[in-house]
Design a protein around this motif. Sequence first.
Motif, PDB file in Angstrom:
ATOM      1  N   PHE A  53      -0.662   9.803  -6.313  1.00 37.24           N
ATOM      2  CA  PHE A  53      -1.657   8.735  -6.322  1.00 37.24           C
ATOM      3  C   PHE A  53      -1.522   7.896  -5.053  1.00 37.24           C
ATOM      4  CE2 PHE A  53       2.146   7.285  -8.523  1.00 37.24           C
ATOM      5  CZ  PHE A  53       2.398   6.053  -7.963  1.00 37.24           C
ATOM      6  N   LEU A 102      -3.223  -4.218  -9.394  1.00 29.64           N
ATOM      7  CA  LEU A 102      -3.171  -2.850  -8.875  1.00 29.64           C
ATOM      8  C   LEU A 102      -4.529  -2.176  -8.936  1.00 29.64           C
ATOM      9  CD1 LEU A 102      -1.685  -0.054  -8.283  1.00 29.64           C
ATOM     10  CD2 LEU A 102      -1.346   0.074 -10.763  1.00 29.64           C
ATOM     11  N   LYS A 109      -2.311   3.917  -3.939  1.00 27.54           N
ATOM     12  CA  LYS A 109      -2.600   2.641  -4.587  1.00 27.54           C
ATOM     13  C   LYS A 109      -2.503   1.494  -3.589  1.00 27.54           C
ATOM     14  CE  LYS A 109       2.150   1.513  -5.994  1.00 27.54           C
ATOM     15  NZ  LYS A 109       3.009   1.077  -7.110  1.00 27.54           N
ATOM     16  N   ARG A 110      -3.169   0.388  -3.949  1.00 31.27           N
ATOM     17  CA  ARG A 110      -3.052  -0.871  -3.233  1.00 31.27           C
ATOM     18  C   ARG A 110      -2.696  -1.940  -4.249  1.00 31.27           C
ATOM     19  NH1 ARG A 110      -8.633  -1.369  -0.123  1.00 31.27           N
ATOM     20  NH2 ARG A 110      -9.348  -0.158  -1.898  1.00 31.27           N
ATOM     21  N   VAL A 111      -1.677  -2.714  -3.946  1.00 32.34           N
ATOM     22  CA  VAL A 111      -1.144  -3.690  -4.906  1.00 32.34           C
ATOM     23  C   VAL A 111      -1.053  -5.067  -4.256  1.00 32.34           C
ATOM     24  CG1 VAL A 111       0.751  -4.245  -6.478  1.00 32.34           C
ATOM     25  CG2 VAL A 111       0.265  -1.846  -5.907  1.00 32.34           C
ATOM     26  N   VAL A 124      -6.161   1.820  -7.762  1.00 33.09           N
ATOM     27  CA  VAL A 124      -5.804   3.167  -7.324  1.00 33.09           C
ATOM     28  C   VAL A 124      -6.991   3.776  -6.593  1.00 33.09           C
ATOM     29  CG1 VAL A 124      -5.144   5.477  -8.095  1.00 33.09           C
ATOM     30  CG2 VAL A 124      -4.136   3.474  -9.186  1.00 33.09           C
ATOM     31  N   ASP A 125      -6.751   4.287  -5.391  1.00 33.85           N
ATOM     32  CA  ASP A 125      -7.818   4.862  -4.573  1.00 33.85           C
ATOM     33  C   ASP A 125      -7.895   6.382  -4.686  1.00 33.85           C
ATOM     34  OD1 ASP A 125      -8.758   2.395  -3.363  1.00 33.85           O
ATOM     35  OD2 ASP A 125      -6.864   2.374  -2.268  1.00 33.85           O
ATOM     36  N   HIS A 149       0.854  -1.177   0.000  1.00 35.61           N
ATOM     37  CA  HIS A 149       0.000   0.000   0.000  1.00 35.61           C
ATOM     38  C   HIS A 149       0.898   1.237   0.000  1.00 35.61           C
ATOM     39  CE1 HIS A 149      -3.599  -2.248   2.067  1.00 35.61           C
ATOM     40  NE2 HIS A 149      -3.246  -2.790   0.917  1.00 35.61           N
ATOM     41  N   THR A 201      -4.478   4.191 -15.234  1.00 38.32           N
ATOM     42  CA  THR A 201      -5.359   3.600 -14.223  1.00 38.32           C
ATOM     43  C   THR A 201      -6.237   4.670 -13.585  1.00 38.32           C
ATOM     44  OG1 THR A 201      -3.708   3.901 -12.488  1.00 38.32           O
ATOM     45  CG2 THR A 201      -3.664   1.826 -13.704  1.00 38.32           C
TER      46      THR A 201
END
Length: 283
Positions: free
Chosen positions: A99, A57, A101-103, A59-60, A38, A75
């Motif tokens: 950005f 991936l 993101k959570r991966v 993206v929040d 994260h 994304t």
Amino acid sequence: MVAGGGRTGEAGEVGEAGRSEEISAWRPEVKGVTEVFHAHFTRHSYPMHVHDTWTLLIVDEGAVRYDLERHAHGTPLGTVSLLPPHVPHNGSAATPHGFRKRVLYLDAGGGPLDASFIGAAVDSPDLVDPLLRDRISRLHSCLVRPGDELEAAARLALVGERLRERLRPRLAEESRRGPDRRVAVALRELLDARVVEGVELSEAAGLVHAHPAHMVRSFGAAYGIAPHQYLMARRVDRARRLLLDGRAPGEVAAACGFYDQSHLTRHFKRVVGTPPGRYARGR
């Protein structure tokens, strides 16, 4: 990255928007997931690089742009990006504020996707799929909670099923097989026999001779509850009896198969409506 379910977190330098860059990475005890990552980046840009895993991936906040096989991709919010192993790619912020993101890094050999899906992922790495994104987000939420590995494995199986459907549409029809009562009953009996020690999803699937996603779906259709919820309910039921016998919550947690006392408290309160300590004091 820390082995054994540990986590690391750090704050980097402050970006242009005045917000510190944040990173959290860990390796969960879930087969098929090699790392959870994260991050919030404001300035960092990834050079061309490769992974030996699948990179899943979401993206929040903000957006990411990247090149894969000399083609530009992006994304925007709501997109799921799947980058295949051994294929070079880069990455950078597509907005001035960076950005978040959570991966998930998924094992290329023992995860939900094998090498036969690489070509399809290179052709279409960005998937606009609200259902898939929701499943991935729920999986991330589960992975931050130690002790809920069975739930995480079940959610990963459903994520993998959806990815395979999107990468090979003909698999969608195969995955819509109706629930299998035999599989559901066999899994319930297995969970009943292993209330305390539990069972990994992959082992359960092997013992009942069913694909993990099909097994989870069949169990839910048969009993109206997910396998991990059923197991936790059985453990809570056992914990209630031990608490009423006068045993301490910490001792009860270990005796009933919970990760620790906080794990017991979370599930006990959700099922019973009160924490285990207060429940015991009401004897």
